[in-house]
Scaffold this motif. Structure first.
Motif, PDB file in Angstrom:
ATOM      1  N   LEU A   1       0.816  -1.209   0.000  1.00 46.45           N
ATOM      2  CA  LEU A   1       0.000   0.000   0.000  1.00 46.45           C
ATOM      3  C   LEU A   1       0.854   1.265   0.000  1.00 46.45           C
ATOM      4  O   LEU A   1       0.531   2.240  -0.704  1.00 46.45           O
ATOM      5  N   VAL A   2       1.935   1.278   0.754  1.00 45.23           N
ATOM      6  CA  VAL A   2       2.802   2.460   0.820  1.00 45.23           C
ATOM      7  C   VAL A   2       3.391   2.761  -0.557  1.00 45.23           C
ATOM      8  O   VAL A   2       3.414   3.919  -1.001  1.00 45.23           O
ATOM      9  N   THR A   3       3.834   1.738  -1.264  1.00 47.12           N
ATOM     10  CA  THR A   3       4.403   1.915  -2.602  1.00 47.12           C
ATOM     11  C   THR A   3       3.351   2.397  -3.585  1.00 47.12           C
ATOM     12  O   THR A   3       3.614   3.272  -4.424  1.00 47.12           O
ATOM     13  N   ILE A   4       2.160   1.859  -3.479  1.00 50.84           N
ATOM     14  CA  ILE A   4       1.066   2.286  -4.368  1.00 50.84           C
ATOM     15  C   ILE A   4       0.730   3.755  -4.135  1.00 50.84           C
ATOM     16  O   ILE A   4       0.612   4.538  -5.082  1.00 50.84           O
ATOM     17  N   ILE A   5       0.603   4.146  -2.876  1.00 49.52           N
ATOM     18  CA  ILE A   5       0.280   5.541  -2.548  1.00 49.52           C
ATOM     19  C   ILE A   5       1.406   6.462  -3.011  1.00 49.52           C
ATOM     20  O   ILE A   5       1.160   7.508  -3.617  1.00 49.52           O
ATOM     21  N   GLY A   6       2.646   6.081  -2.761  1.00 50.43           N
ATOM     22  CA  GLY A   6       3.789   6.884  -3.204  1.00 50.43           C
ATOM     23  C   GLY A   6       3.845   7.008  -4.712  1.00 50.43           C
ATOM     24  O   GLY A   6       4.127   8.086  -5.253  1.00 50.43           O
ATOM     25  N   SER A   7       3.567   5.927  -5.413  1.00 44.64           N
ATOM     26  CA  SER A   7       3.584   5.945  -6.881  1.00 44.64           C
ATOM     27  C   SER A   7       2.481   6.832  -7.431  1.00 44.64           C
ATOM     28  O   SER A   7       2.701   7.591  -8.383  1.00 44.64           O
ATOM     29  N   LEU A   8       1.295   6.751  -6.843  1.00 48.18           N
ATOM     30  CA  LEU A   8       0.186   7.608  -7.279  1.00 48.18           C
ATOM     31  C   LEU A   8       0.483   9.079  -6.998  1.00 48.18           C
ATOM     32  O   LEU A   8       0.185   9.952  -7.822  1.00 48.18           O
ATOM     33  N   ALA A   9       1.084   9.357  -5.849  1.00 49.47           N
ATOM     34  CA  ALA A   9       1.459  10.737  -5.515  1.00 49.47           C
ATOM     35  C   ALA A   9       2.491  11.260  -6.507  1.00 49.47           C
ATOM     36  O   ALA A   9       2.385  12.400  -6.982  1.00 49.47           O
ATOM     37  N   ALA A  10       3.469  10.445  -6.846  1.00 54.42           N
ATOM     38  CA  ALA A  10       4.498  10.841  -7.811  1.00 54.42           C
ATOM     39  C   ALA A  10       3.872  11.096  -9.179  1.00 54.42           C
ATOM     40  O   ALA A  10       4.201  12.083  -9.856  1.00 54.42           O
ATOM     41  N   LEU A  11       2.966  10.231  -9.592  1.00 53.46           N
ATOM     42  CA  LEU A  11       2.296  10.390 -10.880  1.00 53.46           C
ATOM     43  C   LEU A  11       1.495  11.693 -10.915  1.00 53.46           C
ATOM     44  O   LEU A  11       1.562  12.455 -11.886  1.00 53.46           O
ATOM     45  N   CYS A  12       0.757  11.964  -9.852  1.00 55.54           N
ATOM     46  CA  CYS A  12      -0.027  13.203  -9.782  1.00 55.54           C
ATOM     47  C   CYS A  12       0.884  14.433  -9.811  1.00 55.54           C
ATOM     48  O   CYS A  12       0.615  15.405 -10.531  1.00 55.54           O
ATOM     49  N   SER A  13       1.962  14.394  -9.043  1.00 53.38           N
ATOM     50  CA  SER A  13       2.876  15.536  -8.987  1.00 53.38           C
ATOM     51  C   SER A  13       3.529  15.810 -10.331  1.00 53.38           C
ATOM     52  O   SER A  13       3.591  16.953 -10.779  1.00 53.38           O
TER      53      SER A  13
ATOM     54  N   PRO B   1      13.155   7.476  -6.111  1.00 52.31           N
ATOM     55  CA  PRO B   1      11.802   8.003  -6.371  1.00 52.31           C
ATOM     56  C   PRO B   1      11.712   9.523  -6.165  1.00 52.31           C
ATOM     57  O   PRO B   1      11.074  10.217  -6.950  1.00 52.31           O
ATOM     58  N   LEU B   2      12.378  10.028  -5.134  1.00 55.68           N
ATOM     59  CA  LEU B   2      12.392  11.479  -4.905  1.00 55.68           C
ATOM     60  C   LEU B   2      13.179  12.193  -5.999  1.00 55.68           C
ATOM     61  O   LEU B   2      12.774  13.259  -6.478  1.00 55.68           O
ATOM     62  N   ILE B   3      14.279  11.619  -6.409  1.00 59.87           N
ATOM     63  CA  ILE B   3      15.116  12.230  -7.439  1.00 59.87           C
ATOM     64  C   ILE B   3      14.358  12.304  -8.761  1.00 59.87           C
ATOM     65  O   ILE B   3      14.296  13.363  -9.400  1.00 59.87           O
ATOM     66  N   ALA B   4      13.769  11.199  -9.171  1.00 53.52           N
ATOM     67  CA  ALA B   4      13.071  11.167 -10.461  1.00 53.52           C
ATOM     68  C   ALA B   4      11.865  12.100 -10.472  1.00 53.52           C
ATOM     69  O   ALA B   4      11.710  12.930 -11.385  1.00 53.52           O
TER      70      ALA B   4
END
Length: 103
Positions: A3-15, A61-64
């Motif tokens: 779940l943490v990875t999914i939420i982080g990935s969705l947040a990155a995609l939105c940003s 993930p933060l860098i990309a």
């Protein structure tokens, strides 16, 4: 995937995708009158700091994510600050089919 990875990935995609429509609209219309320079200056500095933080922690993930956000928000800021003639040149290079008209 947890779940943490999914939420982080969705947040990155939105940003990362949130700035693309604004950048493309500027290319198409050459209009930046409604853009706040001050807000984008703060945004660019924020993404630059997040990028440095990601590099210091070697967190890819933060860098990309922040590299993409920094590039798009910096593009928007630069287009806001450019004189109209230069803005036209940049936009015409990126989209030679557009003549500054909203589509």
């Amino acid at each position: 995937m947890d779940l943490v990875t999914i939420i982080g990935s969705l947040a990155a995609l939105c940003s990362t995708t949130s700035f693309a429509p604004q950048a493309w609209r500027i290319v198409k219309t050459r209009d930046t009158s409604a853009i706040s320079s001050r807000m984008y200056m703060i945004t660019v500095v924020g993404f630059a700091l997040w990028l440095v933080y990601g590099v210091m922690k070697t967190e890819w993930p933060l860098i990309a994510t922040n590299s993409i956000c920094l590039a798009l928000s910096a593009f928007i800021l630069v287009m806001k600050l450019l004189p109209q003639r230069k803005k036209e040149e940049v936009a015409s290079t990126l989209d030679p089919t557009s003549e500054g008209q909203a589509h």
